[in-house]
Design an enzyme around this catalytic site. Structure first.
Site, PDB file in Angstrom:
ATOM      1  N   ASP A  30      -6.811 -14.531   8.013  1.00 44.20           N
ATOM      2  CA  ASP A  30      -5.384 -14.460   7.174  1.00 44.20           C
ATOM      3  C   ASP A  30      -4.683 -15.478   7.518  1.00 44.20           C
ATOM      4  O   ASP A  30      -3.291 -15.203   7.852  1.00 44.20           O
ATOM      5  CB  ASP A  30      -4.971 -12.998   7.282  1.00 44.20           C
ATOM      6  CG  ASP A  30      -5.635 -11.825   6.820  1.00 44.20           C
ATOM      7  OD1 ASP A  30      -6.648 -12.288   5.767  1.00 44.20           O
ATOM      8  OD2 ASP A  30      -5.593 -10.584   7.114  1.00 44.20           O
ATOM      9  N   MET A  54       2.591  -5.758  -7.925  1.00 42.86           N
ATOM     10  CA  MET A  54       1.461  -5.188  -7.643  1.00 42.86           C
ATOM     11  C   MET A  54       1.676  -4.032  -6.519  1.00 42.86           C
ATOM     12  O   MET A  54       2.459  -3.907  -5.717  1.00 42.86           O
ATOM     13  CB  MET A  54       0.367  -6.054  -6.873  1.00 42.86           C
ATOM     14  CG  MET A  54      -0.996  -5.766  -6.596  1.00 42.86           C
ATOM     15  SD  MET A  54      -0.964  -5.225  -4.806  1.00 42.86           S
ATOM     16  CE  MET A  54      -1.725  -6.656  -4.169  1.00 42.86           C
ATOM     17  N   HIS A  86     -11.589 -13.968   2.292  1.00 46.71           N
ATOM     18  CA  HIS A  86     -12.795 -13.156   2.241  1.00 46.71           C
ATOM     19  C   HIS A  86     -14.217 -14.183   1.628  1.00 46.71           C
ATOM     20  O   HIS A  86     -15.192 -13.810   2.133  1.00 46.71           O
ATOM     21  CB  HIS A  86     -12.681 -11.914   1.213  1.00 46.71           C
ATOM     22  CG  HIS A  86     -11.527 -11.138   1.816  1.00 46.71           C
ATOM     23  ND1 HIS A  86     -10.991 -10.044   1.269  1.00 46.71           N
ATOM     24  CD2 HIS A  86     -10.845 -10.877   2.978  1.00 46.71           C
ATOM     25  CE1 HIS A  86     -10.124  -9.431   1.966  1.00 46.71           C
ATOM     26  NE2 HIS A  86      -9.950 -10.037   3.143  1.00 46.71           N
ATOM     27  N   ASP A 139      -5.330 -13.376  -3.868  1.00 49.83           N
ATOM     28  CA  ASP A 139      -4.773 -13.070  -2.550  1.00 49.83           C
ATOM     29  C   ASP A 139      -4.940 -14.478  -1.770  1.00 49.83           C
ATOM     30  O   ASP A 139      -6.222 -14.918  -1.267  1.00 49.83           O
ATOM     31  CB  ASP A 139      -5.472 -11.981  -1.756  1.00 49.83           C
ATOM     32  CG  ASP A 139      -5.093 -10.793  -2.127  1.00 49.83           C
ATOM     33  OD1 ASP A 139      -4.080 -10.823  -2.962  1.00 49.83           O
ATOM     34  OD2 ASP A 139      -5.480  -9.818  -1.312  1.00 49.83           O
ATOM     35  N   HIS A 153       0.914  -1.166   0.167  1.00 49.84           N
ATOM     36  CA  HIS A 153       0.070   0.014   0.206  1.00 49.84           C
ATOM     37  C   HIS A 153       0.844   1.367  -0.087  1.00 49.84           C
ATOM     38  O   HIS A 153       2.021   1.005   0.752  1.00 49.84           O
ATOM     39  CB  HIS A 153      -0.843   0.120   1.447  1.00 49.84           C
ATOM     40  CG  HIS A 153      -1.884  -0.953   1.705  1.00 49.84           C
ATOM     41  ND1 HIS A 153      -1.354  -2.068   2.282  1.00 49.84           N
ATOM     42  CD2 HIS A 153      -2.999  -1.174   1.132  1.00 49.84           C
ATOM     43  CE1 HIS A 153      -2.525  -3.070   2.441  1.00 49.84           C
ATOM     44  NE2 HIS A 153      -3.358  -2.370   1.677  1.00 49.84           N
ATOM     45  N   ASP A 170      -1.532 -13.132   1.134  1.00 48.52           N
ATOM     46  CA  ASP A 170      -2.090 -11.873   1.787  1.00 48.52           C
ATOM     47  C   ASP A 170      -2.190 -12.479   3.114  1.00 48.52           C
ATOM     48  O   ASP A 170      -3.518 -12.734   3.493  1.00 48.52           O
ATOM     49  CB  ASP A 170      -3.215 -11.295   1.023  1.00 48.52           C
ATOM     50  CG  ASP A 170      -3.773  -9.917   2.090  1.00 48.52           C
ATOM     51  OD1 ASP A 170      -3.170  -9.599   2.921  1.00 48.52           O
ATOM     52  OD2 ASP A 170      -4.884  -9.515   1.824  1.00 48.52           O
ATOM     53  N   GLU A 225     -11.095  -5.839  -5.043  1.00 46.92           N
ATOM     54  CA  GLU A 225     -10.969  -6.963  -4.139  1.00 46.92           C
ATOM     55  C   GLU A 225     -12.020  -7.049  -3.216  1.00 46.92           C
ATOM     56  O   GLU A 225     -12.586  -5.793  -2.699  1.00 46.92           O
ATOM     57  CB  GLU A 225      -9.761  -7.074  -3.285  1.00 46.92           C
ATOM     58  CG  GLU A 225      -9.432  -8.043  -2.192  1.00 46.92           C
ATOM     59  CD  GLU A 225      -8.227  -8.014  -1.321  1.00 46.92           C
ATOM     60  OE1 GLU A 225      -7.326  -7.365  -1.878  1.00 46.92           O
ATOM     61  OE2 GLU A 225      -8.121  -8.468  -0.082  1.00 46.92           O
ATOM     62  N   GLU A 271      -9.780 -13.128  -2.631  1.00 43.93           N
ATOM     63  CA  GLU A 271      -8.917 -13.551  -1.511  1.00 43.93           C
ATOM     64  C   GLU A 271      -9.655 -14.504  -0.680  1.00 43.93           C
ATOM     65  O   GLU A 271     -11.043 -14.596  -0.513  1.00 43.93           O
ATOM     66  CB  GLU A 271      -9.054 -12.247  -0.611  1.00 43.93           C
ATOM     67  CG  GLU A 271      -8.114 -12.995   0.763  1.00 43.93           C
ATOM     68  CD  GLU A 271      -8.014 -12.068   1.765  1.00 43.93           C
ATOM     69  OE1 GLU A 271      -7.181 -10.984   1.360  1.00 43.93           O
ATOM     70  OE2 GLU A 271      -8.005 -12.010   2.783  1.00 43.93           O
ATOM     71  N   ASP A 283     -11.688 -11.871  10.102  1.00 44.84           N
ATOM     72  CA  ASP A 283     -10.859 -12.218   8.921  1.00 44.84           C
ATOM     73  C   ASP A 283      -9.440 -12.781   9.375  1.00 44.84           C
ATOM     74  O   ASP A 283      -8.680 -12.092  10.050  1.00 44.84           O
ATOM     75  CB  ASP A 283     -10.459 -10.906   8.508  1.00 44.84           C
ATOM     76  CG  ASP A 283      -9.793 -10.874   7.132  1.00 44.84           C
ATOM     77  OD1 ASP A 283      -9.492 -12.070   6.526  1.00 44.84           O
ATOM     78  OD2 ASP A 283      -9.169  -9.950   6.716  1.00 44.84           O
ATOM     79  N   LYS A 290     -14.842  -8.256  -0.096  1.00 41.96           N
ATOM     80  CA  LYS A 290     -15.025  -8.735   1.302  1.00 41.96           C
ATOM     81  C   LYS A 290     -16.201  -8.617   1.762  1.00 41.96           C
ATOM     82  O   LYS A 290     -16.773  -7.542   1.496  1.00 41.96           O
ATOM     83  CB  LYS A 290     -13.775  -8.117   2.008  1.00 41.96           C
ATOM     84  CG  LYS A 290     -13.619  -8.749   3.715  1.00 41.96           C
ATOM     85  CD  LYS A 290     -12.458  -8.003   4.298  1.00 41.96           C
ATOM     86  CE  LYS A 290     -12.138  -8.537   5.535  1.00 41.96           C
ATOM     87  NZ  LYS A 290     -11.278  -7.996   6.173  1.00 41.96           N
ATOM     88  N   ASP A 298       2.482   1.592   3.368  1.00 48.58           N
ATOM     89  CA  ASP A 298       3.488   0.607   3.904  1.00 48.58           C
ATOM     90  C   ASP A 298       4.763   0.981   3.568  1.00 48.58           C
ATOM     91  O   ASP A 298       5.534   0.709   4.142  1.00 48.58           O
ATOM     92  CB  ASP A 298       3.289  -0.721   3.241  1.00 48.58           C
ATOM     93  CG  ASP A 298       1.776  -1.416   3.407  1.00 48.58           C
ATOM     94  OD1 ASP A 298       1.388  -1.129   4.472  1.00 48.58           O
ATOM     95  OD2 ASP A 298       1.491  -2.091   2.528  1.00 48.58           O
TER      96      ASP A 298
HETATM   97  C1  GLT Z   1      -5.817  -5.449   4.237  1.00 46.46           C
HETATM   98  C2  GLT Z   1      -6.909  -6.444   3.667  1.00 46.46           C
HETATM   99  C3  GLT Z   1      -6.429  -7.309   2.582  1.00 46.46           C
HETATM  100  C4  GLT Z   1      -6.222  -6.234   1.326  1.00 46.46           C
HETATM  101  C5  GLT Z   1      -5.153  -5.484   1.476  1.00 46.46           C
HETATM  102  C6  GLT Z   1      -5.054  -4.771   0.301  1.00 46.46           C
HETATM  103  S1  GLT Z   1      -5.261  -4.553   2.990  1.00 46.46           S
HETATM  104  O1  GLT Z   1      -4.827  -6.069   4.862  1.00 46.46           O
HETATM  105  O2  GLT Z   1      -7.289  -7.247   4.925  1.00 46.46           O
HETATM  106  O3  GLT Z   1      -7.174  -8.609   2.481  1.00 46.46           O
HETATM  107  O4  GLT Z   1      -5.917  -7.194   0.163  1.00 46.46           O
HETATM  108  O5  GLT Z   1      -5.790  -3.563   0.404  1.00 46.46           O
HETATM  109 MN    MN Z   2      -6.248  -9.233   0.391  1.00 44.33          MN
HETATM  110 MN    MN Z   3      -8.169 -10.925   4.473  1.00 43.30          MN
END
Ligand code: GLT
Ligand code: MN
Ligand code: MN
Length: 390
Positions: free
Chosen positions: A261, A92, A224, A249, A58, A291, A185, A221, A259, A187, A61
């Site tokens: 991750d 990216m 998500h 992702d 980002h 991600d 993306e 993702e 979430d 979510k 970042d």
């Molecule tokens: C954030 C989010 C991710 C996205 C990122 C891109 S930011 O961490 O949870 O899923 O991909 O903006």
């Molecule tokens: Mn993501």
């Molecule tokens: Mn996520």
């Protein structure tokens, strides 16, 4: 770490990580940082050490939101040097439209026109930064574009505002000749109670209504879509079919939770297997972007274990997919369940004659319904392969 070299990452695997992933300090809504911050070059060094191909970021970042132009340029120079010494590329870039309180009511869909304009300005600057570092894909995850109460705006107004913003950014992309592929993306929720365009399918429906649909695709993702209880690979397949799988992702997630991750393939290796098998079979050529975050219990050695684990699991599953495709019994079953017969009139390509023949044909439903579909056996062989006993 890996005893077996065949699971070692190589550049052609195109494994990438977000700066925010290996750089995560382990904060959550209930607890503070558990790791000391690493500078951007240190994060790139870490990725070089574990064998990643690329890094994504980002805007913030890399460059703090209030950095002066001189500070920005110095940071970018140091970052470029770190990328060069580690042979790391930047495929990216994206924009942070969720952290600063100015975005508390969203970015592109916020009710305050000044916030919407600021979101565009910030995104254009992030596109400039991404282009400077060689990125070819620009991800848009406007995570605060959503609601707690639907009293605050009509949801179709939000859709229109999002469309206007994406159209504007496509014009900027064309004007600057950046050649970005924009990847949207989705979510379903978190950090807002509900986020607009909650699934990849929602974005796939928006894209044909844009001014430049050819510039815009999706960035699905795992976590998500799983939060929404969906079969992730099915959404990816639909994006692929539409020619819109611009980025992906990878991580893991237990449905019905926040979430998470998680490390790729760590929660549901079977779904991860079907996904890897799909990506490899169709010849997806984009980055395999992780991600995900290391557990909050880890130090930076553990963060490296996490990053290596994501890539290793992908490569193991890729090998398992090859084994699956070559398995004699599986091939036999697949042949059996798709066995063709010349008896039926062709039902795919329409012609008046073909339709008349099909309408006049008499099906032996009882016989058809008795044909064996050995899916139990098929799935058990899959499990045997995944569990390593076949
Ligand atoms: C954030 C989010 C991710 C996205 C990122 C891109 S930011 O961490 O949870 O899923 O991909 O903006
Ligand atoms: Mn993501
Ligand atoms: Mn996520």
């Amino acid at each position: 770490m890996a005893k077996n070299g065949k699971y070692e990452p190589r550049p052609e695997h195109k494994f990438t990580f977000g700066m925010w992933t290996v750089g995560s300090l382990g904060r959550d809504p209930f607890g503070d940082a558990v790791r000391e911050p690493l500078s951007p070059p240190e994060r790139v060094d870490l990725l070089g050490e574990v064998g990643a191909w690329g890094v994504n970021f980002h805007d913030n970042d890399l460059v703090p939101i209030d950095a002066t132009p001189a500070e920005r340029d110095q940071i970018v120079r140091d970052f470029k040097k770190a990328c060069e010494r580690n042979h790391i590329v930047v495929p990216m870039a994206t924009v942070n439209l969720f952290f600063h309180p100015v975005f508390r009511d969203g970015a592109f869909t916020a009710n305050d026109p000044e916030v919407r304009a600021y979101a565009l300005q910030k995104t254009m600057r992030a596109m400039d930064l991404g282009a400077e570092l060689g990125a070819k894909v620009f991800v848009l995850w406007a995570g605060r574009d959503g609601v707690e109460t639907d009293g605050c705006r009509r949801a179709d107004v939000a859709v229109q505002r999002a469309r206007d913003a994406i159209n504007y950014l496509c014009e900027y992309n064309a004007d600057k000749k950046y050649g970005f592929k924009l990847a949207l993306e989705a979510k379903p929720n978190e950090p807002r109670s509900d986020i607009y365009f909650p699934t990849t399918g929602h974005y796939l429906a928006l894209i044909p209504t844009l001014d430049h649909p050819e510039m815009v695709g999706v960035n699905p993702e795992v976590a998500h879509e799983r939060m929404a209880g969906l079969n992730f690979m099915h959404g990816v397949a639909q994006a692929w079919d539409a020619g819109k799988l611009f980025h992906i992702d990878l991580n893991d997630q237990e449905p019905g939770r926040f979430d998470q991750d998680l490390r790729f393939g760590s929660n549901n290796p079977k779904s991860a297997f079907w996904l890897v098998k799909f990506l490899e079979e169709v010849g997806y050529e984009g980055a395999r972007h992780f991600d995900a975050h290391a557990y909050r219990t880890e130090d930076y050695e553990g963060v490296k274990d996490f990053a290596r684990g994501c890539m290793r699991t992908y490569l193991i599953l890729k090998e398992k997919a090859e084994q699956w495709n070559a398995d004699k019994e599986i091939r036999q079953i697949l042949k059996q369940i798709e066995a063709e017969t010349d008896a039926i009139p062709p039902a795919i390509k329409y012609s008046r004659e073909a339709a008349a023949a099909l309408l006049g044909y008499s099906f032996d439903k009882a016989a058809i319904a008795k044909k064996r579909l050995p899916y139990e056996r098929l799935d058990q062989i899959t499990i045997d392969i995944l569990l390593g006993v076949r």
